[in-house]
Write a protein that holds these residues in place. Structure first.
Motif, mmCIF file in Angstrom:
data_model
loop_
_atom_site.group_PDB
_atom_site.id
_atom_site.type_symbol
_atom_site.label_atom_id
_atom_site.label_comp_id
_atom_site.label_asym_id
_atom_site.label_seq_id
_atom_site.Cartn_x
_atom_site.Cartn_y
_atom_site.Cartn_z
ATOM 1 N N LYS A 195 0.834 -1.199 0.000
ATOM 2 C CA LYS A 195 0.000 0.000 0.000
ATOM 3 C C LYS A 195 0.875 1.258 0.000
ATOM 4 N N GLY A 196 0.575 2.162 -0.930
ATOM 5 C CA GLY A 196 1.338 3.398 -1.047
ATOM 6 C C GLY A 196 2.617 3.271 -1.853
ATOM 7 N N LYS A 197 2.957 2.049 -2.282
ATOM 8 C CA LYS A 197 4.188 1.824 -3.043
ATOM 9 C C LYS A 197 3.940 2.014 -4.546
ATOM 10 N N THR A 198 4.997 2.395 -5.246
ATOM 11 C CA THR A 198 4.921 2.565 -6.698
ATOM 12 C C THR A 198 5.307 1.269 -7.395
ATOM 13 N N ILE A 199 4.468 0.844 -8.331
ATOM 14 C CA ILE A 199 4.698 -0.359 -9.129
ATOM 15 C C ILE A 199 4.716 0.063 -10.600
ATOM 16 N N VAL A 200 5.848 -0.110 -11.271
ATOM 17 C CA VAL A 200 5.955 0.227 -12.692
ATOM 18 C C VAL A 200 5.742 -1.052 -13.501
ATOM 19 N N VAL A 201 4.808 -1.012 -14.442
ATOM 20 C CA VAL A 201 4.461 -2.193 -15.241
ATOM 21 C C VAL A 201 4.714 -1.901 -16.712
ATOM 22 N N LYS A 202 5.548 -2.724 -17.331
ATOM 23 C CA LYS A 202 5.745 -2.611 -18.778
ATOM 24 C C LYS A 202 4.755 -3.554 -19.470
ATOM 25 N N PHE A 203 3.877 -2.966 -20.277
ATOM 26 C CA PHE A 203 2.795 -3.682 -20.950
ATOM 27 C C PHE A 203 3.202 -3.923 -22.389
ATOM 28 N N GLY A 204 3.260 -5.209 -22.788
ATOM 29 C CA GLY A 204 3.647 -5.524 -24.162
ATOM 30 C C GLY A 204 3.318 -6.960 -24.494
ATOM 31 N N GLY A 205 3.765 -7.399 -25.676
ATOM 32 C CA GLY A 205 3.570 -8.777 -26.092
ATOM 33 C C GLY A 205 2.122 -9.110 -26.396
ATOM 34 N N ASN A 206 1.779 -10.397 -26.221
ATOM 35 C CA ASN A 206 0.426 -10.879 -26.524
ATOM 36 C C ASN A 206 -0.644 -10.163 -25.727
ATOM 37 N N ALA A 207 -0.286 -9.710 -24.517
ATOM 38 C CA ALA A 207 -1.264 -9.032 -23.671
ATOM 39 C C ALA A 207 -1.788 -7.759 -24.317
ATOM 40 N N MET A 208 -1.037 -7.192 -25.264
ATOM 41 C CA MET A 208 -1.466 -5.974 -25.950
ATOM 42 C C MET A 208 -2.321 -6.268 -27.182
ATOM 43 N N ILE A 209 -2.396 -7.524 -27.582
ATOM 44 C CA ILE A 209 -3.073 -7.880 -28.836
ATOM 45 C C ILE A 209 -4.371 -8.638 -28.580
ATOM 46 N N ASP A 210 -4.335 -9.581 -27.645
ATOM 47 C CA ASP A 210 -5.502 -10.404 -27.330
ATOM 48 C C ASP A 210 -6.537 -9.572 -26.559
ATOM 49 N N GLU A 211 -7.769 -9.541 -27.028
ATOM 50 C CA GLU A 211 -8.800 -8.692 -26.425
ATOM 51 C C GLU A 211 -9.073 -9.050 -24.974
ATOM 52 N N LYS A 212 -9.180 -10.339 -24.679
ATOM 53 C CA LYS A 212 -9.453 -10.765 -23.304
ATOM 54 C C LYS A 212 -8.312 -10.363 -22.375
ATOM 55 N N LEU A 213 -7.071 -10.553 -22.839
ATOM 56 C CA LEU A 213 -5.908 -10.206 -22.015
ATOM 57 C C LEU A 213 -5.801 -8.704 -21.802
ATOM 58 N N ALA B 267 8.556 14.777 -12.166
ATOM 59 C CA ALA B 267 7.637 15.731 -11.531
ATOM 60 C C ALA B 267 6.202 15.533 -12.005
ATOM 61 N N VAL B 268 6.015 15.328 -13.309
ATOM 62 C CA VAL B 268 4.654 15.172 -13.836
ATOM 63 C C VAL B 268 4.035 13.868 -13.339
ATOM 64 N N LEU B 269 4.849 12.817 -13.169
ATOM 65 C CA LEU B 269 4.337 11.547 -12.649
ATOM 66 C C LEU B 269 3.929 11.688 -11.190
ATOM 67 N N ASP B 270 4.755 12.375 -10.403
ATOM 68 C CA ASP B 270 4.419 12.605 -8.994
ATOM 69 C C ASP B 270 3.093 13.347 -8.865
ATOM 70 N N GLN C 284 14.184 5.940 -11.089
ATOM 71 C CA GLN C 284 14.036 7.336 -10.685
ATOM 72 C C GLN C 284 13.048 7.478 -9.522
ATOM 73 N N LEU C 285 11.990 6.670 -9.544
ATOM 74 C CA LEU C 285 10.957 6.756 -8.520
ATOM 75 C C LEU C 285 11.231 5.847 -7.327
ATOM 76 N N ARG C 286 12.359 5.127 -7.375
ATOM 77 C CA ARG C 286 12.663 4.141 -6.335
ATOM 78 C C ARG C 286 11.451 3.232 -6.106
ATOM 79 N N ALA C 287 10.961 2.684 -7.204
ATOM 80 C CA ALA C 287 9.748 1.870 -7.166
ATOM 81 C C ALA C 287 9.948 0.614 -6.332
ATOM 82 N N GLU C 288 8.867 0.148 -5.745
ATOM 83 C CA GLU C 288 8.900 -1.116 -5.022
ATOM 84 C C GLU C 288 9.127 -2.269 -5.989
ATOM 85 N N LYS C 289 8.462 -2.204 -7.155
ATOM 86 C CA LYS C 289 8.553 -3.289 -8.124
ATOM 87 C C LYS C 289 8.558 -2.761 -9.557
#
Length: 298
Positions: free
Chosen positions: A25-43, A169-172, A209-214
């Motif tokens: 809770k309160g932690k930053t999680i950066v997720v890179k979205f790509g591959g099949n997950a970007m093409i398959d409608e259900k995913l 700054a804009v992300l914060d 840069q954001l010292r993300a948790e994950k």
């Protein structure tokens, strides 16, 4: 009415998730979205709902996306061919215009719309917005040149860049206002030119840069596999280097793995390379004991 057995299973899932929700809770999680997950409608829809749920339970997700196949499709429609070197698209000025249209327009806004449809408040950005991503031209040394040797040839990839600076700054501001940033990996150089940057690298640098948790990287494979095809997880930096050295990690997994190890060295607590072909892969990796991919730790 929910059957007793099914109700018990649902309760078990919720109880298993609770300590992870508290922890992150309160932690930053950066997720890179790509591959099949970007093409398959259900995913695509399961990913969007995962991101919304993360925000609702108090995490701060930031999405960075790719879009190589979509760029290739539009270029083909325009009658323009693509040449690649070491997996990177040679990007002249005309191709860069297409990259900006696809990444900053079509793909970015589709992801924003999906997240909003599932109840989130997403805002689409490129690296140009608020000078988020400063870039410099990438000078590629062919992979045949060995370490320690002098490169006699440097390949010009055109408008392909690497990250020189992240101004968060804009992300914060967005995160503090309960918005979910969705970022297209386009940077701007000191000369004002646009540069196409690998989305994994952008996600890694933002996480640093954001010292993300994950940092979570979605792929089209289960994760890092050993030579028998068994999924490996809980890998330390040294173990990861050993796997690269003995050839267990090879090909396109090397830059993805290096991206993860660099992020950890830069201050990110852990990196997850997960199978984006699995429904709700992000939630399963974050909130269950088993997970669905490879965990890299310091």
């Amino acid at each position: 009415m929910i059957q007793k057995r099914k109700a018990s299973q649902i309760a078990d899932v919720l109880i298993e998730a609770l300590p992870y929700i508290r922890r992150f809770k309160g932690k930053t999680i950066v997720v890179k979205f790509g591959g099949n997950a970007m093409i398959d409608e259900k995913l695509k829809h399961s990913f969007a709902s995962d991101i919304v749920l993360m925000k609702l339970v108090g995490l701060n997700p930031i999405v960075v996306h790719g879009g190589g196949p979509q760029i290739g499709q539009l270029l083909a429609k325009l009658g323009k061919t693509s040449d690649f070197v070491d997996g990177m698209r040679i990007t002249d000025s005309e191709t860069m215009d297409v990259v900006e249209m696809v990444l900053g327009g079509l793909v970015n806004k589709e992801i924003v719309n999906l997240i909003n449809l599932h109840g989130g408040k997403a805002v689409g950005l490129t690296g140009k917005d608020g000078n988020l991503i400063k870039a410099k031209k990438l000078h590629l040394v062919p992979h045949e040149v060995l370490e320690g040797e002098v490169a006699h040839e440097i390949i010009d990839l055109g408008h392909v860049g690497e990250v020189s600076h992240i101004d968060a700054a804009v992300l914060d501001m967005l995160v503090d206002s309960d918005f979910i940033p969705v970022i297209a990996p386009i940077g701007v150089g000191e000369d004002g030119h646009s540069y196409n940057i690998n989305a994994d690298l952008v996600a890694g640098k933002i996480a640093e840069q954001l010292r993300a948790e994950k940092l979570i990287l979605l792929t089209n494979i289960p994760g890092i596999l050993d030579k028998q095809g068994t999924l490996l997880t809980g890998l330390s930096l040294q173990h990861t280097e050993d796997l690269i050295a003995d050839g267990t990690i090879s090909g396109g997994m090397i830059p993805k793995t290096r991206c993860g190890t660099d992020a950890i060295k830069g201050g990110v607590t852990s990196v997850h390379i997960i199978d984006g072909r699995v429904d709700h892969a992000v939630l399963l990796e974050l909130f269950t004991n088993q997970g669905v991919g490879t965990l890299l730790i310091n």
